[in-house]
Each structure stands twice: as C-alpha cells, then as structure tokens.
Design an enzyme around this catalytic site. Structure first.
Site, PDB file in Angstrom:
ATOM      1  N   ASN A 194      45.443  21.149  21.684  1.00  0.00           N
ATOM      2  CA  ASN A 194      46.158  22.390  21.329  1.00  0.00           C
ATOM      3  C   ASN A 194      46.598  23.200  22.558  1.00  0.00           C
ATOM      4  O   ASN A 194      47.461  24.075  22.448  1.00  0.00           O
ATOM      5  CB  ASN A 194      45.313  23.282  20.401  1.00  0.00           C
ATOM      6  CG  ASN A 194      45.157  22.747  18.997  1.00  0.00           C
ATOM      7  OD1 ASN A 194      44.142  22.961  18.343  1.00  0.00           O
ATOM      8  ND2 ASN A 194      46.162  22.033  18.489  1.00  0.00           N
TER       9      ASN A 194
ATOM     10  N   ASP B 117      43.273  23.242   9.018  1.00  0.00           N
ATOM     11  CA  ASP B 117      44.656  22.923   9.398  1.00  0.00           C
ATOM     12  C   ASP B 117      45.670  23.486   8.398  1.00  0.00           C
ATOM     13  O   ASP B 117      45.369  23.622   7.215  1.00  0.00           O
ATOM     14  CB  ASP B 117      44.796  21.390   9.496  1.00  0.00           C
ATOM     15  CG  ASP B 117      46.042  20.984  10.264  1.00  0.00           C
ATOM     16  OD1 ASP B 117      46.623  21.837  10.975  1.00  0.00           O
ATOM     17  OD2 ASP B 117      46.440  19.801  10.164  1.00  0.00           O
TER      18      ASP B 117
HETATM   19  C1  IPE Z   1      43.511  19.885  14.553  1.00  0.00           C
HETATM   20  O1  IPE Z   1      44.714  20.376  14.041  1.00  0.00           O
HETATM   21  C2  IPE Z   1      42.885  20.917  15.410  1.00  0.00           C
HETATM   22  C3  IPE Z   1      42.421  22.123  14.717  1.00  0.00           C
HETATM   23  C4  IPE Z   1      42.417  22.330  13.418  1.00  0.00           C
HETATM   24  C5  IPE Z   1      41.931  23.145  15.567  1.00  0.00           C
HETATM   25  P1  IPE Z   1      46.119  19.994  14.714  1.00  0.00           P
HETATM   26  O2  IPE Z   1      47.149  20.634  13.873  1.00  0.00           O
HETATM   27  O3  IPE Z   1      46.100  20.345  16.139  1.00  0.00           O
HETATM   28  O4  IPE Z   1      46.133  18.412  14.569  1.00  0.00           O
HETATM   29  P2  IPE Z   1      47.319  17.372  14.616  1.00  0.00           P
HETATM   30  O5  IPE Z   1      48.051  17.596  15.882  1.00  0.00           O
HETATM   31  O6  IPE Z   1      48.188  17.635  13.426  1.00  0.00           O
HETATM   32  O7  IPE Z   1      46.664  16.037  14.524  1.00  0.00           O
HETATM   33  C1  IPE Z   2      45.512  24.995  12.383  1.00  0.00           C
HETATM   34  O1  IPE Z   2      46.793  25.227  11.909  1.00  0.00           O
HETATM   35  C2  IPE Z   2      45.136  25.895  13.528  1.00  0.00           C
HETATM   36  C3  IPE Z   2      45.106  25.234  14.843  1.00  0.00           C
HETATM   37  C4  IPE Z   2      45.342  23.974  15.050  1.00  0.00           C
HETATM   38  C5  IPE Z   2      44.830  26.053  15.985  1.00  0.00           C
HETATM   39  P1  IPE Z   2      48.089  24.668  12.638  1.00  0.00           P
HETATM   40  O2  IPE Z   2      48.544  25.685  13.626  1.00  0.00           O
HETATM   41  O3  IPE Z   2      47.867  23.320  13.165  1.00  0.00           O
HETATM   42  O4  IPE Z   2      49.112  24.620  11.415  1.00  0.00           O
HETATM   43  P2  IPE Z   2      50.166  23.488  11.104  1.00  0.00           P
HETATM   44  O5  IPE Z   2      49.442  22.187  11.080  1.00  0.00           O
HETATM   45  O6  IPE Z   2      51.204  23.545  12.176  1.00  0.00           O
HETATM   46  O7  IPE Z   2      50.699  23.862   9.751  1.00  0.00           O
HETATM   47 MG    MG Z   3      48.063  21.463  12.387  1.00  0.00          MG
END
Ligand code: IPE
Ligand code: IPE
Ligand code: MG
Length: 246
Positions: free
Chosen positions: A69, A21
C-alpha cells in the site's frame, strides 16, 4: 431468534483476522473521494471491535495497511495515516474501558513519526489489558516478515545460538511479528476479492476462509455474526478423517 443467539459462545474463533477491503470502491460508488471511504471504514472498525468484545473473542487482527500500500498516491497514504492517528486518539478511552490491549505487526519504523508516537503511547497504556488483544497490521507484509525471520534465525545459527536441527515450526513462530499470537482460526475478506494479498501466510495454514461481497464500510455486526455462524458449521479436520474428529 436473533442471529447472535445462533452463535455457540463455546466455539468462537480464538483468533479472528480480517482483510478490510473495499473502502475505495464504496466511496466511488456514491460519487465520493476514496478518502471518505477510509473514514467510513474506520466506523466499521469501531463496530467490529465492539462486537468482538461483546462476543468474547480473544484475538482480533485487522489488516489496515500493507507493505504494497506504500505504492498508492502519497495523498491517499497521508490520509490513511492521519485517520489512524485520529482514531487512536479518539478510541484510547474505549480501549481502556473495555480492557483491550493494542498490539501492532509490521514494519513499525516505516510509519510516520506521528503514527509511531501515538501507537507507542496507546500500546504502553493498554499493555496490561486482558479482555482482548487487538492487533493492527500496519506496513505489514507476510513475505517481509518471513524474510526477516529467516535472517534472524540464520544469524543465530551462524553464532551457534541455535543448531540447524533445532529449527522447527515453533522456532519459526517465535521469530514472526505474531510470536505472541495463536494461529488464525477464521480469516474474513470483504469486497468480493478472493485473495490473501500477502497477509499472515504462515499463520493461516489451517484457518477457515470466509469471503463476502460486502464492502468494508458496509460490514457491520450482523455480517460478522453470519461469518462466525458459517465458521461454526464447518468441520476442522487438520488432516484427520471426519470419524477421528467425532
Ligand atoms: C489488502 O487490500 C490490504 C489491506 C486491506 C490493508 P488491497 O486493496 O491493498 O489488496 P489488493 O491490492 O487488492 O490485493
Ligand atoms: C481497503 O480498502 C483499505 C486499504 C487497503 C488501506 P481499499 O482502499 O483497498 O478499497 P478498494 O479495494 O480500492 O475498493
Ligand atoms: Mg483494496
């Protein structure tokens, strides 16, 4: 002494899972579009796979895309799927060379056909590799996985294939996407968020949890060593007393 030398190779997590993340925040911090964060995140993926292979970790599961997502802007979803297809094409040779078996968990049918095709081909070509199982959680949601398992088991009960009394932990395990994987030993989440976000709820029942503020594109070899060293300092009691363990 190098950090890696502090790691006991006999007590590695057999199954390491990572919630990768922080790509978006990493990009924003430096004035880039979120997509660039995902690109750089894929560099961390490569480095962490290489490090796991060097250490001798048997099972690595990466949370790459959740069921939730899909609710992101279409442009971002499309970019993530493109990066996935591109990385699979680029990394097939390494997977073959390092004897890594590719596996996926999640709702495969929901992925775009280009991603399905690329994944199926790499899964087929790496199916006999035995050095490490790399599982990508794609369109994965733990609740959806459990709901599907309940439906399949109920159907088997209805058709007298199994009895209610025979339902136990292992029957449930067999009906999850992860049926061929051991329970998670160590779960890492980057980016300072202290939550699970619908990842492997059943499988982490006794996992050690490790949270770090480092954003995924900055998470490198050294950071993985620190997580494993922290894991190895812990006493996993599984409900017993400390004296029973020793
Ligand atoms: C969790 O990250 C999913 C992945 C890393 C693929 P998110 O960024 O989607 O999670 P939330 O929404 O902050 O909980
Ligand atoms: C993790 O990074 C990747 C996925 C969830 C696909 P994020 O895209 O969630 O990055 P933040 O949390 O917005 O920084
Ligand atoms: Mg995230």
């Amino acid at each position: 002494m190098n950090l890696v030398d502090s790691i006991d190779k006999e007590r590695l997590p057999n199954h390491l899972a990572i919630i990768m993340d922080g790509n978006g925040r990493w990009a924003k911090k430096q004035g880039f579009l979120r997509a660039f964060g995902h690109e750089r995140g894929s560099e961390s993926v490569k480095e962490i796979i290489r490090t796991c292979i060097q250490l001798g970790i048997q099972n690595l599961t990466l949370y790459a895309f959740s069921t939730e997502n899909w609710n992101r802007p279409k442009l971002e979803v499309d970019t993530l799927m493109k990066i996935l297809v591109k990385s699979l094409r680029k990394e097939l040779a390494t997977l073959e060379e390092k004897k890594i078996r590719l596996n996926t968990i999640g709702n495969f049918e929901k992925l775009p056909s280009s991603a399905q095709k690329e994944l199926s081909s790499v899964i087929e070509r790496t199916k006999n590799n035995d050095k490490m199982t790399l599982t990508l959680a794609l369109s994965y949601g733990s609740r959806e996985e459990i709901v599907n398992a309940v439906k399949t088991i109920s159907d088997k009960v209805k058709n007298n294939i199994i009895s209610i009394d025979s339902i136990d932990d292992s029957i449930i395990n067999e009906h999850l996407y992860t049926h061929n994987l051991p329970d998670v030993d160590l779960l890492i989440r980057t980016s300072g968020e202290h939550r699970i976000s619908n990842f492997l709820l059943w499988q982490i029942a006794y996992a050690e949890l490790y949270f770090t503020d480092i954003l995924w594109p900055d998470f490198k070899e050294h950071d993985l060593y620190e997580a494993i060293i922290s894991y190895q300092k812990r006493e996993r009691r599984f409900g017993k007393t400390s004296e029973q363990i020793k």
